[in-house]
Structure formats: C-alpha cells, structure tokens
Design a protein around this motif. Structure first.
Motif, mmCIF file in Angstrom:
data_model
loop_
_atom_site.group_PDB
_atom_site.id
_atom_site.type_symbol
_atom_site.label_atom_id
_atom_site.label_comp_id
_atom_site.label_asym_id
_atom_site.label_seq_id
_atom_site.Cartn_x
_atom_site.Cartn_y
_atom_site.Cartn_z
ATOM 1 N N PRO A 1 0.831 -1.325 -0.103
ATOM 2 C CA PRO A 1 -0.090 0.100 0.085
ATOM 3 C C PRO A 1 0.854 1.364 0.095
ATOM 4 O O PRO A 1 0.474 2.385 -0.613
ATOM 5 C CB PRO A 1 -0.891 -0.073 1.237
ATOM 6 C CG PRO A 1 -0.908 -1.675 1.371
ATOM 7 C CD PRO A 1 0.470 -2.177 1.096
ATOM 8 N N LEU B 1 2.096 2.755 -3.448
ATOM 9 C CA LEU B 1 1.162 3.457 -4.364
ATOM 10 C C LEU B 1 1.223 4.992 -4.421
ATOM 11 O O LEU B 1 1.103 5.646 -5.322
ATOM 12 C CB LEU B 1 -0.133 3.209 -3.731
ATOM 13 C CG LEU B 1 -0.807 1.962 -4.043
ATOM 14 C CD1 LEU B 1 -2.146 1.731 -3.415
ATOM 15 C CD2 LEU B 1 -0.849 1.426 -5.828
ATOM 16 N N ASP C 1 2.058 6.985 -10.939
ATOM 17 C CA ASP C 1 2.420 6.354 -12.437
ATOM 18 C C ASP C 1 4.124 6.281 -12.675
ATOM 19 O O ASP C 1 4.381 5.767 -13.754
ATOM 20 C CB ASP C 1 1.687 7.082 -13.477
ATOM 21 C CG ASP C 1 0.377 6.976 -13.381
ATOM 22 O OD1 ASP C 1 -0.144 5.978 -12.718
ATOM 23 O OD2 ASP C 1 -0.517 7.971 -13.884
ATOM 24 N N LEU D 1 3.107 -1.587 -10.271
ATOM 25 C CA LEU D 1 1.844 -0.482 -9.762
ATOM 26 C C LEU D 1 0.736 -1.279 -9.682
ATOM 27 O O LEU D 1 -0.286 -1.395 -8.666
ATOM 28 C CB LEU D 1 1.829 0.552 -10.453
ATOM 29 C CG LEU D 1 0.550 1.671 -10.499
ATOM 30 C CD1 LEU D 1 0.559 2.068 -8.988
ATOM 31 C CD2 LEU D 1 0.559 2.680 -11.324
ATOM 32 N N ALA D 2 0.391 -2.027 -10.820
ATOM 33 C CA ALA D 2 -0.760 -3.139 -10.864
ATOM 34 C C ALA D 2 -0.653 -4.026 -9.614
ATOM 35 O O ALA D 2 -1.835 -4.483 -9.106
ATOM 36 C CB ALA D 2 -0.868 -3.882 -12.189
ATOM 37 N N ALA E 1 0.400 -3.534 -6.731
ATOM 38 C CA ALA E 1 0.148 -2.966 -5.569
ATOM 39 C C ALA E 1 -1.193 -2.661 -5.396
ATOM 40 O O ALA E 1 -1.767 -2.844 -4.325
ATOM 41 C CB ALA E 1 1.077 -1.741 -5.347
ATOM 42 N N ARG E 2 -1.922 -2.359 -6.326
ATOM 43 C CA ARG E 2 -3.176 -2.028 -6.486
ATOM 44 C C ARG E 2 -4.119 -3.196 -6.299
ATOM 45 O O ARG E 2 -5.144 -3.150 -5.385
ATOM 46 C CB ARG E 2 -3.803 -1.400 -7.990
ATOM 47 C CG ARG E 2 -3.282 0.265 -7.977
ATOM 48 C CD ARG E 2 -3.397 0.594 -9.405
ATOM 49 N NE ARG E 2 -3.281 2.087 -9.311
ATOM 50 C CZ ARG E 2 -3.168 2.823 -10.574
ATOM 51 N NH1 ARG E 2 -3.218 2.274 -11.705
ATOM 52 N NH2 ARG E 2 -2.836 4.156 -10.680
ATOM 53 N N LYS E 3 -3.601 -4.402 -6.942
ATOM 54 C CA LYS E 3 -4.478 -5.582 -6.689
ATOM 55 C C LYS E 3 -4.361 -5.930 -5.187
ATOM 56 O O LYS E 3 -5.292 -6.626 -4.491
ATOM 57 C CB LYS E 3 -3.848 -6.699 -7.542
ATOM 58 C CG LYS E 3 -4.425 -7.737 -7.688
ATOM 59 C CD LYS E 3 -3.859 -9.059 -8.367
ATOM 60 C CE LYS E 3 -4.495 -10.422 -8.392
ATOM 61 N NZ LYS E 3 -3.892 -11.429 -9.262
ATOM 62 N N TYR E 4 -3.233 -5.784 -4.596
ATOM 63 C CA TYR E 4 -3.059 -6.074 -3.153
ATOM 64 C C TYR E 4 -3.995 -5.227 -2.153
ATOM 65 O O TYR E 4 -4.534 -5.945 -1.335
ATOM 66 C CB TYR E 4 -1.814 -5.975 -2.677
ATOM 67 C CG TYR E 4 -1.338 -6.592 -1.319
ATOM 68 C CD1 TYR E 4 -0.987 -7.503 -0.823
ATOM 69 C CD2 TYR E 4 -1.346 -5.244 -0.319
ATOM 70 C CE1 TYR E 4 -0.943 -7.844 0.658
ATOM 71 C CE2 TYR E 4 -0.894 -5.504 1.050
ATOM 72 C CZ TYR E 4 -0.962 -6.895 1.456
ATOM 73 O OH TYR E 4 -0.485 -6.923 2.997
ATOM 74 N N VAL E 5 -4.155 -4.063 -2.642
ATOM 75 C CA VAL E 5 -4.821 -3.091 -1.702
ATOM 76 C C VAL E 5 -6.319 -3.397 -1.835
ATOM 77 O O VAL E 5 -6.898 -3.490 -0.831
ATOM 78 C CB VAL E 5 -4.506 -1.701 -1.912
ATOM 79 C CG1 VAL E 5 -5.624 -0.676 -1.596
ATOM 80 C CG2 VAL E 5 -3.120 -1.608 -1.622
ATOM 81 N N THR E 6 -6.659 -3.604 -3.043
ATOM 82 C CA THR E 6 -8.093 -4.034 -3.313
ATOM 83 C C THR E 6 -8.506 -5.326 -2.564
ATOM 84 O O THR E 6 -9.471 -5.303 -1.945
ATOM 85 C CB THR E 6 -8.374 -4.310 -4.730
ATOM 86 O OG1 THR E 6 -8.110 -2.985 -5.376
ATOM 87 C CG2 THR E 6 -9.543 -4.737 -5.015
#
Length: 235
Positions: free
Chosen positions: A196, A199, A203, A210-211, A213-218
């Motif tokens: 997290p 993030l 960009d 980045l993808a 990290a976003r997947k983990y947070v979601t």
C-alpha cells in the motif's frame, strides 16, 4: 556522482538460460566512447535502451520501463568482500556502474541527468532471476540477493542522449513521497505489507509493480473483517 562505466552485452549461447533463444546478454563489459540511449519501445517488443546492448529474453527484460539498469560500484564492492571474488563493472548485468550515487535509496520517479542530454527516471528495483543466479554460479544466490534488498535500479528514458564513462550524474528531480528502490523491492519480495505504501509513487512506478500494489490493496480492503462481513465495519 558519476558513471564509472557504461556496459554493453552481446548475445551468447549458454546452457542455463530459459530464454526461448537459448542466449543471454547478461555478461556486460565496459564500452569505449559514446553510447546512445533511447526509449526502446514497449516490453515484449523493445529491448535495451542502450544502442548495441543485447536483451535476449524480452518476455521479462527490457522495454521502456526497464530500458536501463544501474548498479552502484559500492554495492559491487560489498559483494566482492562477501563472496571473496572479483566483480568487474558489468558483473551483475548492469548497464551503468555508478560511483557516489545512492542507487537503492533513489526514489521511484527520481530523475537523473547524465552527460549533456540524457535524462532517466527510476521505475523499480531489479528482481533476481534464474539467468542472474546461473551467470554468477553462487549457491542460493536469489535468496541472498533478495535478503540484501539492494537490487539496483531500473530506469526509463525521459530524454534520449549519448553518454560515456566518466560522465557526471545529477539528480534533477526528487518526488515528495518516500518510496525508495529498496522499499519497492521489499514490497514485491519479502514485505508484502509495504505494497500500500508504494502506491504513493503513482504512475512513475513500473506498470507491473503498480498493478500488483493496487491488486493487493483491493484484495485487502475486500477481505472479511474480524467479526464482520466483507467490507463491513465489524459491527
């Protein structure tokens, strides 16, 4: 802060790479004179950002967001002492061997000007692979390299240019976040709870990192809370 050497590799056939071609360009050696550096194109299509440098497995290496790989001479010296062997510039497959630059402490999105024209941007740390391990022949290398969390930095080309050994390196931009190469590397390897945090780099971060990290947070935000339903406040 300067470049000690600019290192290029030639494709060579080896028995231990898993590249479809059976070749590798990881054995890089210092180049004489000027080397042009450009954005090579998307991953899977583009290879190295350094003209004359071979990247033989474009499935995992090369492309715009991994166009250049930098490693500090100081870190090579540390490994020399630990391994008890000589590690010349380029021994880790790096394109740029630097001196006086905190490569692992560089921020994601940090920009370096090298020589008169070239501007590079830090994107992520280098994840060790089988080819790297087999090229060195050190037992347990992937684990040892990962534990050190000093992976060197991949960079994208913001402004193309020509560089040579001895060129000065100037940090021309430092973002306001605190996500360093080392922190990003640890988040992807040994400390997933840092994902997290990375993030904050936005960009500037390598798109795949980045993808992830976003997947983990979601996934974490949708996980069931203790005593409650997924997404509830636990009441």
């Amino acid at each position: 802060m300067k470049l000690l050497t600019v290192n290029l590799g030639r494709a060579e056939a080896v028995g231990w790479t898993d590249a479809p071609s059976g070749t590798t360009g990881i054995h890089k050696r210092p180049a004489d004179g000027l080397v042009r550096v450009v954005a090579p194109g998307p991953k899977g299509v583009g290879a190295s950002g350094l003209v004359g440098d071979a990247v033989c497995d474009t499935r995992h290496h090369g492309g715009d967001d991994q166009a250049v790989y930098a490693f500090a001479r100081e870190d090579l010296d540390d490994w020399e002492r630990e391994l008890g062997r000589t590690l010349p510039n380029g021994a880790f497959g790096e394109n740029l061997t630097t001196l006086g630059l905190d490569v692992n402490g560089a921020l994601i999105g940090e920009r370096w000007r090298i020589g008169a024209d070239l501007v590079l941007e830090v994107t992520c740390g280098r994840i060790p692979c089988r080819t790297f391990a087999d090229s060195l022949g050190e037992k347990g290398w992937v684990r040892r390299f990962t534990r050190r969390a000093a992976p060197g930095a991949y960079l994208r080309v913001i402004e193309p240019g020509e560089i040579r050994a001895g060129d000065a390196v100037e940090i021309v931009h430092r973002p306001s976040h605190d996500v360093t190469v080392s922190v990003q590397f640890r988040s992807e390897t040994t400390e997933r709870e840092l994902l997290p945090r990375v993030l904050a780099a936005g960009d500037a971060l390598h798109p795949e990192a980045l993808a992830a990290a976003r997947k983990y947070v979601t996934r974490q935000s949708s996980a069931p809370k203790p005593g409650g339903r997924p997404g509830s406040a636990g009441h």
